[in-house]
Design a protein around this motif. Structure first.
Motif, PDB file in Angstrom:
ATOM      1  N   LEU A 107      34.091  45.668  51.434  1.00 12.17           N
ATOM      2  CA  LEU A 107      35.315  45.653  50.636  1.00 12.17           C
ATOM      3  C   LEU A 107      35.475  46.952  49.855  1.00 12.17           C
ATOM      4  CD1 LEU A 107      34.841  43.152  47.621  1.00 12.17           C
ATOM      5  CD2 LEU A 107      32.998  44.310  48.793  1.00 12.17           C
ATOM      6  N   GLY A 108      36.717  47.225  49.475  1.00 13.88           N
ATOM      7  CA  GLY A 108      37.019  48.410  48.690  1.00 13.88           C
ATOM      8  C   GLY A 108      36.742  48.188  47.221  1.00 13.88           C
ATOM      9  N   ASP A 109      36.742  49.282  46.471  1.00 12.66           N
ATOM     10  CA  ASP A 109      36.482  49.183  45.035  1.00 12.66           C
ATOM     11  C   ASP A 109      37.569  48.371  44.323  1.00 12.66           C
ATOM     12  OD1 ASP A 109      37.944  51.496  45.917  1.00 12.66           O
ATOM     13  OD2 ASP A 109      37.970  52.235  43.868  1.00 12.66           O
ATOM     14  N   LEU A 110      38.834  48.551  44.717  1.00 14.20           N
ATOM     15  CA  LEU A 110      39.887  47.799  44.039  1.00 14.20           C
ATOM     16  C   LEU A 110      39.813  46.318  44.395  1.00 14.20           C
ATOM     17  CD1 LEU A 110      43.038  50.131  44.139  1.00 14.20           C
ATOM     18  CD2 LEU A 110      41.172  50.016  42.470  1.00 14.20           C
ATOM     19  N   ALA A 111      39.487  46.017  45.638  1.00 12.95           N
ATOM     20  CA  ALA A 111      39.342  44.607  46.018  1.00 12.95           C
ATOM     21  C   ALA A 111      38.218  43.963  45.215  1.00 12.95           C
ATOM     22  CB  ALA A 111      39.071  44.483  47.513  1.00 12.95           C
ATOM     23  N   VAL A 156      30.300  47.784  49.039  1.00 10.42           N
ATOM     24  CA  VAL A 156      31.522  48.266  48.394  1.00 10.42           C
ATOM     25  C   VAL A 156      31.739  49.730  48.747  1.00 10.42           C
ATOM     26  CG1 VAL A 156      32.739  48.530  46.207  1.00 10.42           C
ATOM     27  CG2 VAL A 156      31.052  46.689  46.483  1.00 10.42           C
ATOM     28  N   ILE A 157      32.908  50.027  49.261  1.00  8.99           N
ATOM     29  CA  ILE A 157      33.283  51.428  49.492  1.00  8.99           C
ATOM     30  C   ILE A 157      34.040  51.901  48.264  1.00  8.99           C
ATOM     31  CG2 ILE A 157      34.617  53.006  50.909  1.00  8.99           C
ATOM     32  CD1 ILE A 157      34.252  50.855  53.159  1.00  8.99           C
ATOM     33  N   ASP A 158      33.377  52.752  47.504  1.00 11.34           N
ATOM     34  CA  ASP A 158      33.983  53.212  46.255  1.00 11.34           C
ATOM     35  C   ASP A 158      34.621  54.583  46.474  1.00 11.34           C
ATOM     36  OD1 ASP A 158      34.780  53.752  43.736  1.00 11.34           O
ATOM     37  OD2 ASP A 158      32.763  53.963  42.888  1.00 11.34           O
ATOM     38  N   ASN A 159      35.902  54.542  46.826  1.00 16.18           N
ATOM     39  CA  ASN A 159      36.641  55.803  46.970  1.00 16.18           C
ATOM     40  C   ASN A 159      37.553  56.006  45.761  1.00 16.18           C
ATOM     41  OD1 ASN A 159      38.624  53.946  47.485  1.00 16.18           O
ATOM     42  ND2 ASN A 159      38.754  54.382  49.670  1.00 16.18           N
ATOM     43  N   HIS A 160      37.237  55.267  44.708  1.00 16.15           N
ATOM     44  CA  HIS A 160      37.911  55.464  43.439  1.00 16.15           C
ATOM     45  C   HIS A 160      39.412  55.235  43.563  1.00 16.15           C
ATOM     46  CE1 HIS A 160      36.172  56.344  39.665  1.00 16.15           C
ATOM     47  NE2 HIS A 160      37.114  57.189  39.306  1.00 16.15           N
ATOM     48  N   GLY A 161      39.756  54.053  44.053  1.00 20.79           N
ATOM     49  CA  GLY A 161      41.163  53.691  44.141  1.00 20.79           C
ATOM     50  C   GLY A 161      41.543  53.197  45.520  1.00 20.79           C
ATOM     51  N   GLY A 162      42.834  53.144  45.767  1.00 23.28           N
ATOM     52  CA  GLY A 162      43.361  52.631  47.032  1.00 23.28           C
ATOM     53  C   GLY A 162      43.419  53.728  48.078  1.00 23.28           C
ATOM     54  N   GLY A 163      42.390  53.794  48.898  1.00 23.59           N
ATOM     55  CA  GLY A 163      42.300  54.851  49.897  1.00 23.59           C
ATOM     56  C   GLY A 163      43.372  54.741  50.968  1.00 23.59           C
ATOM     57  N   ILE A 164      43.850  53.541  51.206  1.00 23.25           N
ATOM     58  CA  ILE A 164      44.825  53.351  52.288  1.00 23.25           C
ATOM     59  C   ILE A 164      46.113  54.125  52.022  1.00 23.25           C
ATOM     60  CG2 ILE A 164      45.919  51.280  51.304  1.00 23.25           C
ATOM     61  CD1 ILE A 164      45.968  50.152  54.188  1.00 23.25           C
TER      62      ILE A 164
HETATM   63 MG   LIG Z   1      39.214  51.982  47.414  1.00 20.79          MG
END
Ligand SMILES: [Mg+2]
Ligand SMILES: Cc1ncc(C[n+]2csc(CCOP(=O)(O)OP(=O)(O)O)c2C)c(N)n1
Length: 565
Positions: free
Chosen positions: A439-443, A465-473
């Motif tokens: 899951l993403g960081d925001l999720a 957790v994939i922490d790309n610091h926000g909504g990467g999509i």
């Molecule tokens: Mg993210």
């Protein structure tokens, strides 16, 4: 003796006969008769969850994992509203769910009685079936039928029973429970209709179609073997279909392949059979739109899963019935074009090799690499719950075929809410068998209340957790290119200043970084070997993520060019 207690005991007895094995109860008073009836059956695992929203996603996860509805119970008032998001997801995903909301009797409505809100029709048209039931007004002879019908109706998604319960809420069922059917039979049963004839009866002119392509999506019958080795067709297998297994026809890298294949080229189909929900790949949809194939949609529940309005025909048949029918038909038709399957096989092999080569040159963690590796590394018998946004896309586009991995994702509504709780539900249903969640960081932050009490749950769950610091999509959207950076970050990137390690620590969940691509294997092995709850955090960069996706697509394009050259 309490008629209400007898009514509730009857419902529960009927649901046990339908195979119901889990109940998720959010605490409250008005629901007492049914809560006690559920707690009184040793065939049922009872999970008490404070937050109704989380409880509902837990029940959703159980339904997802088992295909059998969990009973979900709450008290009256806003508690029932809290179920709504998961009910919506269950409705759009057709996940079985027995939603029971306790309500006050009608005479206590609109007079200022506490916790009395409008609960009839609360979930709109989402439920597959709904009933507003006053147990004292329903004759005892109707109770088993009511419960059995509700259980059967969950084949089409959530069922909502709004139960009007009066004080006194305590009491014993006594002898008022009506007699069941003989043996363990439920009151009603559904018979499977053999759909083998459906395809030929459909009046479709399949003429001399010789390039047949199957798209296996979420909602396929996972028993691929039932299809008789799936016939001679290439199968573009969404991992959620359960069909992304090693097999001559399996094509996993379809997103990358169709980004480069001409719509009238030697990979272009003339008949496409879509089973279940379309994959997330926008490239695939656009490729079909550019081509001129005949499209046939098959869904076991007869849903209209055609957002592109592309289908020439919808077929209401279980996917394996439809494929068997097509196989029978195939025998009477012109043979498949020479080399049709082989061309797709070569494209798949070349694409997979190109993806492997690109990722091998990235020692840092990449999001595609993490999705690919995680799906490959989990042990046989594991389940993987995948969040919406980029995780589900990266798994769809980059995970390789394998056996022994069950995938789950809330793709009915594509919400990023309730992901942790859904994963918990899947994990609870599976006990000691390992479950992972990508899951993403925001999720993660969206459902951080789903972390409440997680460390003490009796199951094995690793949150990756994939922490790309926000909504990467959103970095893939025109908004990223066309808006000023500040505005984009404010409205779409939306980084959250939360220390994920501290968040995990606050909930007593062991947490470690996945610092490089090679770190995943040992960290994951350690987490799944020790069982219990774990969190792994992989830091990525949103801009670099777009770049690596482009790099992968370009490399596959070059590899495919090499094939045709
Ligand atoms: Mg993210
Ligand atoms: C409940 C809900 N709210 C908002 C959205 C809109 N949305 C889609 S993706 C996304 C960002 C998700 O970020 P993250 O989980 O970190 O994944 P990433 O995009 O970085 O892969 C949002 C807010 C949604 N799908 N569901």
């Amino acid at each position: 003796m309490s008629t209400q207690a007898a009514f509730c005991a009857t419902l529960v007895d009927e649901w046990v006969r339908h195979g119901v094995a889990h109940a998720v109860v959010a605490p409250g008073s008005r629901s007492t008769p049914l809560a006690l009836a559920l707690a009184g059956r040793r065939e049922l695992a009872l999970h008490v969850v404070l937050d109704e929203r989380s409880a509902a996603f837990v029940a959703l996860g159980i339904g997802r994992a088992t295909g059998i509805p969990a009973v979900l119970l709450c008290t009256s008032g806003t508690a029932a509203v809290g179920f709504h998001a998961a009910v919506v997801e269950a409705g759009l995903s057709r996940v079985p769910l027995l939603v029971c909301t306790a309500d006050r009797p009608p005479d206590l409505h609109q007079v200022g009685a506490p916790q009395a809100i409008e609960q009839v029709g609360l979930y709109g048209r989402t439920p597959a079936w709904a009933a507003d039931v006053d147990p004292l007004a329903w004759p005892a002879a109707s109770w088993r039928s009511l419960a059995s019908r509700a259980a059967l109706a969950t084949a089409a998604g959530p069922v909502h029973l709004n139960l009007r319960l009066r004080e006194p809420l305590l009491g014993e069922p006594g002898d008022d429970v009506p007699a069941p059917r003989p043996g363990a039979r439920p009151w009603h049963q559904r018979l499977e209709v053999d759909g083998a004839a459906a395809f030929t009866d459909g009046g479709l002119d399949l003429g001399d179609r010789r390039r047949v392509l199957v798209v296996a999506g979420d909602g396929c019958d996972p028993r691929r073997a039932a299809v008789g080795a799936a016939g001679p067709w290439p199968v573009l297998a969404d991992p959620l279909s359960g069909w992304r297994v090693p097999h001559a026809g399996t094509v996993a890298a379809f997103d990358a392949i169709v980004r480069h294949a001409p719509a009238d080229g030697d990979l272009a189909p003339d008949l496409v059979i879509h089973l279940g929900r379309p994959p997330a790949s926008r490239a695939l949809g656009e490729w079909f739109d550019r081509g001129d194939a005949l499209h046939v949609l098959v869904d076991p529940a007869g849903r209209w899963l055609d957002p592109a309005r592309r289908a020439d025909a919808h077929l209401s048949a279980a996917p394996h019935h439809a494929l068997q029918a097509l196989q029978a038909l195939q025998a009477q038709l012109a043979p498949l074009e020479d080399g049709w399957l082989a061309r797709w096989q070569r494209a798949e092999v070349a694409a997979q090799a190109a993806i492997t080569t690109v990722l091998a040159a990235h020692p840092e963690v990449t999001e595609p690499g993490l999705a690919r590796d995680l799906a490959a590394l989990l042990p046989d018998g594991a389940a993987l719950v995948v969040s919406s946004s980029m995780p589900i896309r990266d798994v769809e586009w980059f995970a390789q075929p394998r056996h022994g991995l069950g995938l789950h994702a809330n793709r009915g509504a594509n919400g990023i809410d309730g992901v942790t709780s859904t994963a918990l539900g899947v994990a609870l249903a599976r006990g000691a068998q390992p479950t992972a969640c990508l899951l993403g960081d925001l999720a993660l932050l969206h459902d951080s209340s789903g972390l409440n009490g997680l460390a003490n749950r009796p199951c094995s769950l690793t949150l990756v957790v994939i922490d790309n610091h926000g909504g990467g999509i959103f970095s893939f959207l025109p908004q990223a290119a066309q808006l000023p950076v500040d505005r984009f970050e404010q409205l779409f990137g939306t980084p959250q200043p939360v220390d994920l390690h501290a968040l995990a620590a606050a909930h007593g969940i062991p947490c470690r970084d996945v610092a490089t691509a090679h770190d995943l294997a040992p960290s994951l092995a350690a987490a799944t070997a020790s069982g219990g709850m774990h969190m792994l955090v992989a830091r990525t960069d949103r801009a670099a993520n777009v770049a690596v996706h482009h790099e992968l697509a370009a490399a596959v394009g070059i590899a495919l060019e090499g094939l045709s050259g």
